[in-house]
Design an enzyme around this catalytic site. Structure first.
Site, PDB file in Angstrom:
ATOM      1  CG  ASP A 293      -1.364 -11.730  -5.318  1.00 26.50           C
ATOM      2  OD1 ASP A 293      -0.533 -10.831  -5.504  1.00 26.50           O
ATOM      3  OD2 ASP A 293      -1.937 -11.902  -4.220  1.00 26.50           O
ATOM      4  CD  GLU A 495      -2.240  -5.819  -1.860  1.00 26.24           C
ATOM      5  OE1 GLU A 495      -2.235  -6.635  -0.927  1.00 26.24           O
ATOM      6  OE2 GLU A 495      -2.811  -6.064  -2.931  1.00 26.24           O
TER       7      GLU A 495
HETATM    8  C1  GLC Z   1      -2.165  -9.677  -1.668  1.00 23.70           C
HETATM    9  C2  GLC Z   1      -0.791  -9.351  -2.243  1.00 23.70           C
HETATM   10  C3  GLC Z   1       0.236 -10.438  -2.024  1.00 23.70           C
HETATM   11  C4  GLC Z   1      -0.070 -11.210  -0.747  1.00 23.70           C
HETATM   12  C5  GLC Z   1      -1.410 -11.906  -0.921  1.00 23.70           C
HETATM   13  C6  GLC Z   1      -1.838 -12.647   0.350  1.00 23.70           C
HETATM   14  O1  GLC Z   1      -3.149  -9.241  -2.558  1.00 23.70           O
HETATM   15  O2  GLC Z   1      -0.734  -8.979  -3.609  1.00 23.70           O
HETATM   16  O3  GLC Z   1       1.523  -9.795  -1.969  1.00 23.70           O
HETATM   17  O4  GLC Z   1       0.951 -12.170  -0.517  1.00 23.70           O
HETATM   18  O5  GLC Z   1      -2.448 -11.018  -1.302  1.00 23.70           O
HETATM   19  O6  GLC Z   1      -2.080 -11.715   1.377  1.00 23.70           O
END
Ligand code: GLC
Length: 605
Positions: A293, A495
């Site tokens: 991530d 988030e």
């Molecule tokens: C974010 C999220 C993830 C996402 C990634 C790219 O922090 O946790 O779900 O796919 O970054 O945007």
């Protein structure tokens, strides 16, 4: 005489043979480049070739300056051409979060967020949404979606609750898999038979099971409460609750899975060799690649070199290093040179990545397809989204024959900012990472749907504030409307920014309901939210209550239901709480009589 086609460039060869041939030709530098994913603002075109970068992403809201299909296609194709110009011509794979449609792109169809699709509980609908989303992405040259989230939120105070289909493992599996298959399956008559768009079940493992208050993440001075926190249940519970969607996704052909920020008993998932390699790749036989991530590797250790070595050795194959990607390349190169990361591990990671790239047809069709432009936000896709909205609504209360509303009703009053606001009804991950209030993208609001639905001589008065005192009749007294509709909405969030300790309705919303109550015979409350909210004390004031979740661009689908064009059939994908102090409250830890409305509840009309 023509030079024989190199095996890896020959589409008639098997993918395994093409991978073996290409891997054997690659230098260590080229291999480490393939394991590097960088955000589009952090890399120059010439650096794509210089560092053999394997992937580029747009984070939430990562649109080009011209946020149109053409603007996106030009941006993505420019990175791709830079990659195709390298010695071996290995294409990049560009990724986005098209979690409820290709919704960084203005004009794309915005489908209901997963919580609403959980209420709809229709696997065929999921397949259709996945496929529609994929085609709109390919119009901009993007073959990789960081979706579906197969999170199974156990505490609705989590800001990512709306990204989950529900609190129940079977429900999530039942819906995530057809969505993944829809993403990856070309429509009838599609010119290619490779995977349409690569899906990415996420976030592995236990993202929705973190303990309230266990997060130590602080972003932009905001302290997260649950997101990226610690999951503390035993292994049997962890497996039973969270593993099934991944097992099913692997069987359904998933070729990438995203690791989760959270920890399990204090150990970061991104550096968890048992769960990443022994369980996911060994026991479950996952043959694709694990993507990290966003800067999650950095959280593994205070020493970045150690963090890179530990996460790659644990089983991370590609690292989402949105900013300082060169530091990642330097660290991993050092790790290999010092023998801390084996060449076998590097080859395994690159093999997995290349397998996905060949499987999605990137070597044959690396660029955007301009003939798909008309599909973006098309009438058909919007109708599909409107159908999804209808199926997602849950009728929680309906007394005095309030719903369906007669279309000839003489006077209807409507209140609440969320009644006429595409941004509020779409929620996070829409045009901007956080989402945003206002007319942020084309679509229909709930109010527009109501105005269109009623008969010509019906009056619809809208006052966002609910101050209808000025509505006076001939007798000089405030007019009493036949029906009042109040739309209560959460501000968009994503988030950890959506982590909340208290889910009670705001004072303004409580006052709004009380205010409109005085001006109508029958009162309908519609909740636009990413989760259940505490409204127990307000329930007696309502004749009807509808959970509409985050319906997306086609708000008119809400009106379709209010006026009886379609029957209500939605069911709660999350337990609806009575009071805040009950949390966490779900089918795995409570009895249905503790809730205001139980998991699976929904009235029919
Ligand atoms: C974010 C999220 C993830 C996402 C990634 C790219 O922090 O946790 O779900 O796919 O970054 O945007």
């Amino acid at each position: 005489m023509n030079e024989p086609t190199l095996t890896y460039k020959d589409p008639s060869q098997s993918i395994d043979l093409r991978v073996d041939d290409l891997l054997a030709r690659m230098t260590m530098e080229e291999k480490i480049g393939q394991m590097t994913q960088v955000e589009k603002n952090s890399v120059k075109l010439e650096e794509i070739g210089k560092f053999f970068v394997g992937s580029v992403l747009s984070g939430g809201g990562g649109s080009p300056p011209e946020n149109t299909v053409e603007g996106w296609a030009e941006m993505v194709d420019s990175f791709q051409r830079a990659a195709l110009g390298t010695r071996l011509g290995i294409p990049i794979i560009y990724g986005v979060d098209a979690v409820h449609g290709h919704t960084n792109l203005r004009g794309a169809t915005v489908f209901p967020h997963n919580i609403g699709l959980g209420a709809a509980n229709d696997p065929d609908l999921m397949f259709a949404i996945g496929q529609a989303t994929a085609v709109e992405m390919l119009a901009t040259g993007i073959p990789w979606n960081f979706a579906p989230a197969v999170s199974i939120p156990q505490d609705i105070r989590w800001g990512r609750t709306f990204e989950g289909y529900g609190e129940d493992t079977d429900l999530v599996t039942r819906l995530a898999i057809p969505y993944l298959q829809g993403l990856q399956t070309p429509p009838e008559g599609w010119p290619k038979d490779e995977i349409l768009v690569l899906g990415t079940p996420k976030h592995y493992l236990g993202d929705g099971g973190t303990v309230f208050g266990s997060s130590t993440t602080v972003i932009e001075q905001q302290r997260y409460l649950l997101d990226q926190g610690d999951t503390r249940m035993g292994e049997e519970t962890l497996r039973t609750l969270f593993l099934p969607p991944y097992e099913a996704a692997i069987e359904a052909g998933a070729l990438s899975i995203m690791a989760s920020f959270n920890s399990w008993h204090g150990e970061k998932l991104h550096a968890h060799p048992y769960l990443l390699t022994e369980v996911l790749k060994g026991e479950l036989g996952f043959g694709g690649f694990i993507i990290s991530d966003w800067e999650a590797v950095n959280q593994v250790s205070d020493d970045y070199y150690t963090a890179v070595v530990e996460s790659i050795n644990a089983g991370i194959d590609m690292v989402m290093t949105p900013y300082d990607y060169q530091a990642f390349i330097v660290a991993l190169t050092r790790g290999v040179e010092e023998g801390r990361v084996s060449t076998l591990r590097i080859d395994d990671a690159v093999r997995r990545i290349l397998k996905a790239k060949f499987s999605v047809g990137l070597f044959e069709s690396p660029l955007s397809n301009p003939t798909l432009k008309e599909v973006v936000g098309s009438k058909d896709h919007r109708e599909l989204a409107r159908q999804a909205v209808r199926k997602s609504l849950v009728l929680l209360k309906n007394e005095n024959q309030t719903i369906p509303i007669e279309k000839e009703t003489p006077l209807i009053i409507v209140a609440g900012e969320g009644a006429d606001n595409i941004g509020l009804q779409s929620g996070g991950w829409t045009i901007e990472w956080m989402g945003k209030s206002g007319p942020i993208t084309p679509g229909t609001t709930i109010l527009e749907g109501i105005r269109t639905a009623v008969s010509p001589d019906a009056i619809v008065n809208y006052e966002s504030s609910g101050r209808f005192e000025r509505n006076v009749g001939e007798n000089g007294k405030p007019m009493i409307a036949d029906v009042g509709i109040v739309v209560i909405s959460e501000e968009p969030y994503v988030e950890g920014f959506g982590d909340r300790a208290n889910l009670t309705l705001s004072g303004e919303d409580v006052d709004l309901i009380a205010r409109v109550r005085k001006h109508c015979q029958k009162l309908i409350v519609i909740i636009i939210s990413g989760r259940p909210l505490v409204l127990t004390d307000q329930l007696p004031l309502m004749d009807a209550l509808v959970a509409a979740w985050l319906p997306g661009s086609e708000g008119a689908g809400v009106a379709d239901m209010l006026f009886g064009d379609y029957p209500f059939n939605g069911r709660l994908p999350f337990t609806w709480l009575r009071t805040n102090d009950q949390l966490p409250l779900n089918i795995n830890n409570s009895k249905s009589d503790q809730s205001l409305f139980s998991f699976g509840f929904g009235l029919e009309t």
